[in-house]
Scaffold this motif. Structure first.
Motif, PDB file in Angstrom:
ATOM      1  N   HIS A   4      -4.038  -0.516  -1.506  1.00 67.56           N
ATOM      2  CA  HIS A   4      -3.805  -0.206  -2.082  1.00 67.56           C
ATOM      3  C   HIS A   4      -2.482  -0.539  -3.039  1.00 67.56           C
ATOM      4  O   HIS A   4      -2.107   0.691  -3.620  1.00 67.56           O
ATOM      5  CB  HIS A   4      -4.115   1.183  -2.513  1.00 67.56           C
ATOM      6  N   HIS A   5      -1.434  -1.055  -2.553  1.00 72.02           N
ATOM      7  CA  HIS A   5      -0.257  -2.110  -2.832  1.00 72.02           C
ATOM      8  C   HIS A   5       0.087  -1.898  -4.403  1.00 72.02           C
ATOM      9  O   HIS A   5       0.777  -1.090  -4.667  1.00 72.02           O
ATOM     10  CB  HIS A   5       0.038  -2.943  -1.869  1.00 72.02           C
ATOM     11  N   ALA A   6      -1.070  -2.458  -4.818  1.00 77.45           N
ATOM     12  CA  ALA A   6      -1.155  -3.335  -6.634  1.00 77.45           C
ATOM     13  C   ALA A   6      -1.502  -1.783  -7.038  1.00 77.45           C
ATOM     14  O   ALA A   6      -0.468  -1.747  -8.072  1.00 77.45           O
ATOM     15  CB  ALA A   6      -1.907  -4.347  -6.407  1.00 77.45           C
ATOM     16  N   ASP A   7      -2.029  -1.129  -6.805  1.00 78.34           N
ATOM     17  CA  ASP A   7      -2.251   0.350  -7.410  1.00 78.34           C
ATOM     18  C   ASP A   7      -1.500   1.319  -7.082  1.00 78.34           C
ATOM     19  O   ASP A   7      -0.768   1.583  -8.285  1.00 78.34           O
ATOM     20  CB  ASP A   7      -3.808   1.322  -6.676  1.00 78.34           C
ATOM     21  N   ALA A   8      -0.649   1.083  -6.433  1.00 73.94           N
ATOM     22  CA  ALA A   8       0.603   2.235  -6.180  1.00 73.94           C
ATOM     23  C   ALA A   8       1.667   1.577  -7.324  1.00 73.94           C
ATOM     24  O   ALA A   8       2.457   2.642  -7.914  1.00 73.94           O
ATOM     25  CB  ALA A   8       1.363   2.047  -5.136  1.00 73.94           C
ATOM     26  N   VAL A   9       1.688   0.810  -7.094  1.00 77.82           N
ATOM     27  CA  VAL A   9       3.108  -0.434  -8.483  1.00 77.82           C
ATOM     28  C   VAL A   9       2.930  -0.182  -9.598  1.00 77.82           C
ATOM     29  O   VAL A   9       3.401   0.287 -10.371  1.00 77.82           O
ATOM     30  CB  VAL A   9       3.123  -1.588  -8.229  1.00 77.82           C
ATOM     31  N   GLU A  10       1.656  -0.437  -9.844  1.00 77.73           N
ATOM     32  CA  GLU A  10       0.714  -0.148 -11.252  1.00 77.73           C
ATOM     33  C   GLU A  10       0.922   1.544 -12.039  1.00 77.73           C
ATOM     34  O   GLU A  10       1.670   1.614 -12.880  1.00 77.73           O
ATOM     35  CB  GLU A  10      -0.882  -0.962 -11.363  1.00 77.73           C
ATOM     36  N   SER A  11       0.876   2.259 -10.845  1.00 74.59           N
ATOM     37  CA  SER A  11       1.302   3.636 -11.262  1.00 74.59           C
ATOM     38  C   SER A  11       2.311   4.043 -11.777  1.00 74.59           C
ATOM     39  O   SER A  11       2.718   4.922 -12.216  1.00 74.59           O
ATOM     40  CB  SER A  11      -0.234   4.786  -9.910  1.00 74.59           C
ATOM     41  N   GLY A  12       3.019   3.103 -10.522  1.00 69.77           N
ATOM     42  CA  GLY A  12       4.238   3.526 -10.336  1.00 69.77           C
ATOM     43  C   GLY A  12       5.543   3.516 -11.857  1.00 69.77           C
ATOM     44  O   GLY A  12       6.100   4.008 -12.363  1.00 69.77           O
ATOM     45  N   VAL A  13       4.668   2.022 -12.196  1.00 70.40           N
ATOM     46  CA  VAL A  13       5.239   1.951 -13.666  1.00 70.40           C
ATOM     47  C   VAL A  13       4.610   2.561 -14.881  1.00 70.40           C
ATOM     48  O   VAL A  13       5.494   2.965 -15.867  1.00 70.40           O
ATOM     49  CB  VAL A  13       4.835   0.451 -13.709  1.00 70.40           C
ATOM     50  N   LYS A  14       3.220   3.309 -14.865  1.00 72.39           N
ATOM     51  CA  LYS A  14       2.535   3.572 -15.198  1.00 72.39           C
ATOM     52  C   LYS A  14       3.900   4.656 -15.728  1.00 72.39           C
ATOM     53  O   LYS A  14       3.648   5.777 -17.100  1.00 72.39           O
ATOM     54  CB  LYS A  14       1.479   3.947 -15.493  1.00 72.39           C
ATOM     55  N   LEU A  81      -7.015  -8.678 -10.422  1.00 74.26           N
ATOM     56  CA  LEU A  81      -6.513  -7.577  -9.044  1.00 74.26           C
ATOM     57  C   LEU A  81      -5.583  -8.703  -7.974  1.00 74.26           C
ATOM     58  O   LEU A  81      -5.394 -10.146  -8.416  1.00 74.26           O
ATOM     59  CB  LEU A  81      -8.105  -8.460  -7.739  1.00 74.26           C
ATOM     60  N   VAL A  82      -4.692  -8.042  -8.344  1.00 75.72           N
ATOM     61  CA  VAL A  82      -3.422  -8.382  -7.791  1.00 75.72           C
ATOM     62  C   VAL A  82      -3.462  -7.840  -6.250  1.00 75.72           C
ATOM     63  O   VAL A  82      -3.223  -6.494  -6.110  1.00 75.72           O
ATOM     64  CB  VAL A  82      -1.955  -8.005  -8.061  1.00 75.72           C
ATOM     65  N   ASP A  83      -3.259  -9.045  -4.777  1.00 74.65           N
ATOM     66  CA  ASP A  83      -2.736  -8.252  -3.733  1.00 74.65           C
ATOM     67  C   ASP A  83      -1.348  -8.225  -3.071  1.00 74.65           C
ATOM     68  O   ASP A  83      -0.885  -8.919  -2.747  1.00 74.65           O
ATOM     69  CB  ASP A  83      -3.762  -9.150  -2.783  1.00 74.65           C
ATOM     70  N   ASP A  84      -1.061  -7.215  -3.299  1.00 69.75           N
ATOM     71  CA  ASP A  84       0.191  -6.818  -2.846  1.00 69.75           C
ATOM     72  C   ASP A  84       0.920  -6.572  -1.556  1.00 69.75           C
ATOM     73  O   ASP A  84       0.059  -5.576  -0.789  1.00 69.75           O
ATOM     74  CB  ASP A  84       1.841  -6.044  -3.870  1.00 69.75           C
ATOM     75  N   SER A  85       1.944  -7.620  -0.354  1.00 73.25           N
ATOM     76  CA  SER A  85       1.500  -6.900   0.619  1.00 73.25           C
ATOM     77  C   SER A  85       2.605  -5.695   0.676  1.00 73.25           C
ATOM     78  O   SER A  85       3.003  -4.887  -0.712  1.00 73.25           O
ATOM     79  CB  SER A  85       2.749  -7.851   1.374  1.00 73.25           C
ATOM     80  N   PRO A  86       2.392  -4.902   1.381  1.00 74.49           N
ATOM     81  CA  PRO A  86       2.395  -3.495   1.739  1.00 74.49           C
ATOM     82  C   PRO A  86       5.203  -3.284   1.647  1.00 74.49           C
ATOM     83  O   PRO A  86       4.683  -2.728   0.829  1.00 74.49           O
ATOM     84  CB  PRO A  86       2.603  -3.110   2.976  1.00 74.49           C
ATOM     85  N   ALA A  87       5.306  -4.707   1.780  1.00 71.89           N
ATOM     86  CA  ALA A  87       6.536  -5.158   2.195  1.00 71.89           C
ATOM     87  C   ALA A  87       6.999  -5.620   0.356  1.00 71.89           C
ATOM     88  O   ALA A  87       7.930  -5.183   0.381  1.00 71.89           O
ATOM     89  CB  ALA A  87       6.761  -6.316   2.845  1.00 71.89           C
ATOM     90  N   ARG A  88       6.089  -6.140  -0.262  1.00 68.94           N
ATOM     91  CA  ARG A  88       6.102  -6.319  -1.287  1.00 68.94           C
ATOM     92  C   ARG A  88       6.162  -5.093  -2.301  1.00 68.94           C
ATOM     93  O   ARG A  88       7.406  -4.797  -3.026  1.00 68.94           O
ATOM     94  CB  ARG A  88       5.347  -7.036  -1.837  1.00 68.94           C
ATOM     95  N   ALA A  89       5.133  -4.302  -2.236  1.00 66.80           N
ATOM     96  CA  ALA A  89       5.137  -3.234  -2.506  1.00 66.80           C
ATOM     97  C   ALA A  89       6.176  -2.495  -2.645  1.00 66.80           C
ATOM     98  O   ALA A  89       7.186  -1.575  -4.057  1.00 66.80           O
ATOM     99  CB  ALA A  89       4.002  -2.828  -2.156  1.00 66.80           C
ATOM    100  N   LEU A  90       6.662  -1.777  -1.345  1.00 65.67           N
ATOM    101  CA  LEU A  90       7.510  -1.048  -0.749  1.00 65.67           C
ATOM    102  C   LEU A  90       9.201  -1.569  -2.244  1.00 65.67           C
ATOM    103  O   LEU A  90       9.311  -0.522  -2.762  1.00 65.67           O
ATOM    104  CB  LEU A  90       7.773  -1.285   0.290  1.00 65.67           C
ATOM    105  N   MET A  91       8.717  -2.636  -1.925  1.00 71.57           N
ATOM    106  CA  MET A  91       9.925  -3.223  -2.426  1.00 71.57           C
ATOM    107  C   MET A  91      10.203  -2.689  -4.103  1.00 71.57           C
ATOM    108  O   MET A  91      11.049  -2.177  -4.890  1.00 71.57           O
ATOM    109  CB  MET A  91      10.751  -4.716  -2.446  1.00 71.57           C
ATOM    110  N   MET A  92       9.051  -3.238  -5.043  1.00 63.66           N
ATOM    111  CA  MET A  92       8.646  -3.196  -6.006  1.00 63.66           C
ATOM    112  C   MET A  92       8.846  -0.840  -6.403  1.00 63.66           C
ATOM    113  O   MET A  92       9.687  -0.887  -7.471  1.00 63.66           O
ATOM    114  CB  MET A  92       7.424  -2.689  -6.650  1.00 63.66           C
ATOM    115  N   LEU A  93       8.720  -0.479  -5.149  1.00 62.12           N
ATOM    116  CA  LEU A  93       8.397   0.712  -5.956  1.00 62.12           C
ATOM    117  C   LEU A  93       9.619   1.362  -5.351  1.00 62.12           C
ATOM    118  O   LEU A  93      10.018   2.333  -6.156  1.00 62.12           O
ATOM    119  CB  LEU A  93       7.284   1.875  -4.296  1.00 62.12           C
TER     120      LEU A  93
END
Length: 115
Positions: A4-14, A81-93
């Motif tokens: 659920h990495h992309a969901d975490a990024v989307e929620s973080g931006v929101k 649907l976006v499939d972010d890797s764990p490392a990319r999602a962490l960088m974004m967060l």
């Protein structure tokens, strides 16, 4: 998708957008919100003293980063649907955390008004 990495990024931006709205008492979203909040020309939230060209550049850069994060990270994840890797999602967060920290530390430059 495996996580659920992309969901975490989307929620973080929101959550970041809600932080900006809360600090400015504005109702806009996306580019309009980030522009009214951080524009180097009469910002609602100033991230520095605003006394030099360097300060103005930093203020403008923060505004552009915020606009870019909303456009490049939230919008695609909200519409497909976006499939972010764990490392990319962490960088974004991590970047979102930095933007949020800077926003929370910013000084309000004038009385907050409802949009």
């Amino acid at each position: 998708m495996t996580g659920h990495h992309a969901d975490a990024v989307e929620s973080g931006v929101k959550a970041f957008c809600e932080c900006v709205r809360s600090r400015t008492n504005r109702s806009e979203d996306g580019d309009p919100l980030m522009t009214v909040a951080f524009s180097p020309n009469a910002p609602l939230l100033r991230i520095n003293r605003g006394r030099s060209q360097t300060d103005e550049s930093e203020q403008r850069g923060h505004m552009l980063l915020c606009q870019g994060v909303v456009a490049a990270w939230r919008n695609p994840r909200a519409h497909e649907l976006v499939d972010d890797s764990p490392a990319r999602a962490l960088m974004m967060l991590e970047l979102l955390n930095d933007l949020m920290t800077t926003t929370k530390a910013a000084v309000r430059t004038r009385k907050r008004r409802a949009a």
